[in-house]
Design a protein around this motif. Structure first.
Motif, PDB file in Angstrom:
ATOM      1  N   GLY A  53      -9.728 -12.874   9.429  1.00  0.00           N
ATOM      2  CA  GLY A  53     -10.723 -13.046  10.398  1.00  0.00           C
ATOM      3  C   GLY A  53     -11.693 -12.223   9.442  1.00  0.00           C
ATOM      4  N   LEU A  54     -10.719 -10.869   9.512  1.00  0.00           N
ATOM      5  CA  LEU A  54     -11.477  -9.232   8.902  1.00  0.00           C
ATOM      6  C   LEU A  54     -12.720 -10.376   7.260  1.00  0.00           C
ATOM      7  CD1 LEU A  54      -9.527  -6.920   9.924  1.00  0.00           C
ATOM      8  CD2 LEU A  54     -12.347  -7.188  11.208  1.00  0.00           C
ATOM      9  N   ALA A  55     -11.280 -10.242   6.970  1.00  0.00           N
ATOM     10  CA  ALA A  55     -11.849 -10.210   5.268  1.00  0.00           C
ATOM     11  C   ALA A  55     -13.207 -11.916   5.406  1.00  0.00           C
ATOM     12  CB  ALA A  55     -10.772 -10.907   4.500  1.00  0.00           C
ATOM     13  N   SER A  56     -13.400 -12.611   6.140  1.00  0.00           N
ATOM     14  CA  SER A  56     -13.971 -14.368   6.054  1.00  0.00           C
ATOM     15  C   SER A  56     -15.096 -13.301   6.852  1.00  0.00           C
ATOM     16  CB  SER A  56     -13.226 -14.510   7.367  1.00  0.00           C
ATOM     17  OG  SER A  56     -12.228 -15.774   6.991  1.00  0.00           O
ATOM     18  N   PHE A  57     -15.325 -11.884   7.791  1.00  0.00           N
ATOM     19  CA  PHE A  57     -16.687 -11.574   8.169  1.00  0.00           C
ATOM     20  C   PHE A  57     -17.229 -10.958   7.278  1.00  0.00           C
ATOM     21  CE2 PHE A  57     -19.585  -7.923   9.689  1.00  0.00           C
ATOM     22  CZ  PHE A  57     -20.018  -8.794  10.776  1.00  0.00           C
TER      23      PHE A  57
END
Length: 293
Positions: free
Chosen positions: A106-110
């Motif tokens: 999720g953090l990397a996708s953001f």
């Protein structure tokens, strides 16, 4: 209308004319779907019914209703092969993999979806390319690394490789969804004083829950059913997941058909239950974000 029809492919024209608008076409589709559903559900029902039979009855009356239903096969599964411990191991491993994949993915996708930086295109290419590399091609160096770090026959010895293997898929799915979120929401959160962490957890995470649910469903199923990695990294019974136990039962108790069918049933049922609960989230995540705006 004619212009729209001209833009359709031959297959789309065939669907609209003979399958969607035609009553016989709809009937044909329903028949095909019914046959597919029966062929899919029947093996599961067959295994469940046979799990309540003794081995001799399974051989003599394979497709019939149990004449004298018994729970002895399930009792043997807990007492003989300790299936309860394997259940706990699978829950710990798969649950940890899902949490780590969703958190880091999720953090990397953001970052991939909402930030511009020089290596963004390169990293996205690497992520896509990593999906083309099968796990079999990297198993030797990964196994060597697990030995060097002393992680073989531990939970982390399975959690870390499975997390790394599922992260590219998670990042591509979630970042694709986050990219469709209007820029106005991001600008409004900045005006309200949100930093990047607050923007992610208060704005993008709640909106992207369907994508997170879809990724969680796939990752849980892949981790739960990952027999290959489990056989390579786990040997001790204390950390053996359910799929390895099923392989062990098949090889050691191959003639005890009652125990085998009970073990198969107890392996498959949690997956079916999990999917039934996650079905709505999965469907929303699979379709949401496909049309921008």
């Amino acid at each position: 209308m004619n212009k729209k029809m001209n833009q359709l492919t031959y297959w789309e024209k065939f669907q609209e004319k003979y399958l969607i608008k035609s009553k016989f076409g709809k009937l044909f589709v329903y028949i095909i779907l019914s046959i597919w559903a029966v062929s899919t559900i029947f093996p599961l029902l067959w295994v469940i019914l046979n799990s309540f039979k003794q081995s001799r009855e399974i051989i003599n009356n394979t497709f019939g209703i149990p004449a004298d239903p018994t729970f002895q096969n399930y009792i043997n599964a807990f007492n003989t092969v300790n299936i309860g411990k394997s259940y706990l191991n699978s829950i710990i491993i798969s649950g940890s993999v899902v949490f780590l994949v969703l958190f880091f993915g999720g953090l990397a996708s953001f970052v991939m979806a909402r930030m511009n930086f020089k290596l963004r295109a390169f990293l996205q290419t690497i992520l896509i390319a990593s999906l083309l590399i099968p796990a079999f091609a990297t198993i030797v160096p990964v196994y060597r690394m697990m030995i060097d770090f002393g992680l073989v026959n531990t939970y982390l010895g399975l959690i870390i490789p499975q997390t790394a293997g599922n992260l590219p898929f998670a990042i591509l799915v979630i970042s694709g969804y986050m990219a469709t979120i209007p820029r106005e929401l991001e600008e409004a959160s900045v005006i309200d004083g949100c930093n990047r962490w607050q923007m992610f957890f208060k704005v993008f995470l709640p909106i992207s829950l369907p994508a997170f649910g879809t990724v969680a469903t796939f990752v849980f199923l892949w981790s739960y059913n990952d027999l290959f990695s489990s056989l390579v990294f786990v040997e001790h019974e204390s950390v053996r997941p359910i799929v390895v136990l099923l392989s062990y039962v098949s090889s050691q108790y191959g003639t005890d058909y009652g125990l085998m069918t009970a073990a198969i049933t107890m392996t498959v049922i949690p997956v079916v239950i999990f999917y039934l609960f996650a079905q709505n989230t999965f469907e929303k995540g699979a379709t949401a974000g496909s049309v921008k705006g």
